[in-house]
Design a protein around this motif. Sequence first.
Motif, PDB file in Angstrom:
ATOM      1  N   ARG A  74      12.887  -5.642   0.668  1.00  0.00           N
ATOM      2  CA  ARG A  74      11.540  -6.218   0.548  1.00  0.00           C
ATOM      3  C   ARG A  74      10.683  -5.980   1.794  1.00  0.00           C
ATOM      4  NH1 ARG A  74      14.575 -11.148   0.898  1.00  0.00           N
ATOM      5  NH2 ARG A  74      14.104 -12.395   2.747  1.00  0.00           N
ATOM      6  N   ASP A  75      11.326  -5.594   2.915  1.00  0.00           N
ATOM      7  CA  ASP A  75      10.561  -5.332   4.144  1.00  0.00           C
ATOM      8  C   ASP A  75      10.121  -3.875   4.272  1.00  0.00           C
ATOM      9  OD1 ASP A  75      10.622  -7.939   5.055  1.00  0.00           O
ATOM     10  OD2 ASP A  75      12.561  -7.677   6.052  1.00  0.00           O
ATOM     11  N   ILE A  76      10.705  -3.000   3.461  1.00  0.00           N
ATOM     12  CA  ILE A  76      10.368  -1.567   3.569  1.00  0.00           C
ATOM     13  C   ILE A  76       8.870  -1.301   3.361  1.00  0.00           C
ATOM     14  CG2 ILE A  76      10.749   0.710   2.520  1.00  0.00           C
ATOM     15  CD1 ILE A  76      13.711  -0.052   2.251  1.00  0.00           C
ATOM     16  N   PRO A  77       8.206  -1.948   2.372  1.00  0.00           N
ATOM     17  CA  PRO A  77       6.756  -1.710   2.232  1.00  0.00           C
ATOM     18  C   PRO A  77       5.960  -2.074   3.481  1.00  0.00           C
ATOM     19  CG  PRO A  77       7.617  -2.769   0.267  1.00  0.00           C
ATOM     20  CD  PRO A  77       8.720  -2.798   1.292  1.00  0.00           C
ATOM     21  N   PHE A  78       6.410  -3.092   4.232  1.00  0.00           N
ATOM     22  CA  PHE A  78       5.696  -3.488   5.454  1.00  0.00           C
ATOM     23  C   PHE A  78       5.869  -2.435   6.549  1.00  0.00           C
ATOM     24  CE2 PHE A  78       6.606  -7.448   3.187  1.00  0.00           C
ATOM     25  CZ  PHE A  78       5.310  -7.947   3.069  1.00  0.00           C
ATOM     26  N   LEU A  79       7.067  -1.849   6.622  1.00  0.00           N
ATOM     27  CA  LEU A  79       7.270  -0.721   7.537  1.00  0.00           C
ATOM     28  C   LEU A  79       6.354   0.443   7.148  1.00  0.00           C
ATOM     29  CD1 LEU A  79       8.838   1.040   9.646  1.00  0.00           C
ATOM     30  CD2 LEU A  79      10.484   1.517   7.813  1.00  0.00           C
ATOM     31  N   ARG A  80       6.355   0.780   5.859  1.00  0.00           N
ATOM     32  CA  ARG A  80       5.602   1.956   5.397  1.00  0.00           C
ATOM     33  C   ARG A  80       4.100   1.789   5.555  1.00  0.00           C
ATOM     34  NH1 ARG A  80       9.339   3.520   0.090  1.00  0.00           N
ATOM     35  NH2 ARG A  80      11.125   4.216   1.345  1.00  0.00           N
ATOM     36  N   ARG A  81       3.630   0.555   5.542  1.00  0.00           N
ATOM     37  CA  ARG A  81       2.201   0.319   5.746  1.00  0.00           C
ATOM     38  C   ARG A  81       1.756   0.733   7.146  1.00  0.00           C
ATOM     39  NH1 ARG A  81       1.015  -5.451   2.946  1.00  0.00           N
ATOM     40  NH2 ARG A  81       2.125  -4.701   1.118  1.00  0.00           N
ATOM     41  N   GLN A  82       2.711   0.763   8.074  1.00  0.00           N
ATOM     42  CA  GLN A  82       2.382   1.122   9.462  1.00  0.00           C
ATOM     43  C   GLN A  82       2.615   2.615   9.749  1.00  0.00           C
ATOM     44  OE1 GLN A  82       3.629  -1.927  12.484  1.00  0.00           O
ATOM     45  NE2 GLN A  82       4.798  -2.733  10.748  1.00  0.00           N
ATOM     46  N   ILE A  83       2.984   3.356   8.692  1.00  0.00           N
ATOM     47  CA  ILE A  83       3.249   4.786   8.835  1.00  0.00           C
ATOM     48  C   ILE A  83       2.375   5.553   7.852  1.00  0.00           C
ATOM     49  CG2 ILE A  83       5.004   6.598   8.620  1.00  0.00           C
ATOM     50  CD1 ILE A  83       7.121   4.509   9.316  1.00  0.00           C
ATOM     51  N   GLY A  84       1.548   6.454   8.363  1.00  0.00           N
ATOM     52  CA  GLY A  84       0.727   7.300   7.499  1.00  0.00           C
ATOM     53  C   GLY A  84       1.431   8.630   7.293  1.00  0.00           C
ATOM     54  N   ILE A  85       1.439   9.121   6.048  1.00  0.00           N
ATOM     55  CA  ILE A  85       2.166  10.355   5.741  1.00  0.00           C
ATOM     56  C   ILE A  85       1.193  11.422   5.238  1.00  0.00           C
ATOM     57  CG2 ILE A  85       4.033  11.379   4.402  1.00  0.00           C
ATOM     58  CD1 ILE A  85       5.258   8.551   4.238  1.00  0.00           C
ATOM     59  N   VAL A  86       1.287  12.607   5.844  1.00  0.00           N
ATOM     60  CA  VAL A  86       0.463  13.753   5.453  1.00  0.00           C
ATOM     61  C   VAL A  86       1.390  14.805   4.867  1.00  0.00           C
ATOM     62  CG1 VAL A  86      -1.121  15.548   6.270  1.00  0.00           C
ATOM     63  CG2 VAL A  86      -1.192  13.263   7.299  1.00  0.00           C
ATOM     64  N   PHE A  87       1.245  15.054   3.562  1.00  0.00           N
ATOM     65  CA  PHE A  87       2.125  15.993   2.866  1.00  0.00           C
ATOM     66  C   PHE A  87       1.504  17.389   2.812  1.00  0.00           C
ATOM     67  CE2 PHE A  87       2.926  11.818   0.911  1.00  0.00           C
ATOM     68  CZ  PHE A  87       4.300  11.719   1.039  1.00  0.00           C
ATOM     69  N   GLN A  88       2.364  18.398   2.748  1.00  0.00           N
ATOM     70  CA  GLN A  88       1.902  19.777   2.606  1.00  0.00           C
ATOM     71  C   GLN A  88       1.178  19.973   1.271  1.00  0.00           C
ATOM     72  OE1 GLN A  88       4.978  22.708   3.121  1.00  0.00           O
ATOM     73  NE2 GLN A  88       3.854  24.299   2.071  1.00  0.00           N
TER      74      GLN A  88
END
Length: 219
Positions: A74-88
């Motif tokens: 349940r904490d993974i979405p909170f981690l991911r909110r702080q990480i921006g991902i740029v895909f090819q």
Amino acid sequence: MNKVIDYRDVELHRQDLIALRHVNLSVGEGEFVYLIGKVGSGKSSLLKSLYADIPIAGGEARVLDYDLNTIRRRDIPFLRRQIGIVFQDFQLLTDRSAYANLKFVLEATGWKDKSDIEARIEEVLRGVGMLNKSYKNPHELSGGEQQRIVIARALLNHPRIILADEPTGNLDPATGEAIVNRLHDIARQGTTVIMATHNLSFVDQFPGRVIKCENHTIS
């Protein structure tokens, strides 16, 4: 400098095979890091582990304020909110405008106030020079323009880390240079940027720390 990533003797597996082992990696706030290596050398596995898409098979791993060995689902979405991902390959929603793509992300991550949403979208689009094309659907934009929208999307929630996985792979050289230059600007403003790339000319042109994936480890 505050550490945002701290890996100690980490091992990662993909489909029961060792992708990387003995990974020792410490990255500070605002650093720009190039991740280089051949296809299949573990670059994507390392990036995916940072946002808990691949579990840690061994060692100690911390990203931001999270212990990846013990992080609760349940904490993974909170981690991911702080990480921006740029895909090819952009991964934009093709049935709606660039603006609507960004609005979808903000609403999905809990933004409620309409004026706040509009102001944030305008801010990130202006930052990547795409405010005047926000009404267009992805297929109406060039590859470079789509990648700028993807960078804007990655910045929406004021991330502390940006992960860019071969962000210039589908772009012509001049457009690729502009994208890398923009990512360096973002790092200068205090956001950590980790960029996987095959293109070593960027390393000469836009200097940064270089980490190489090779022989199932990094150096």
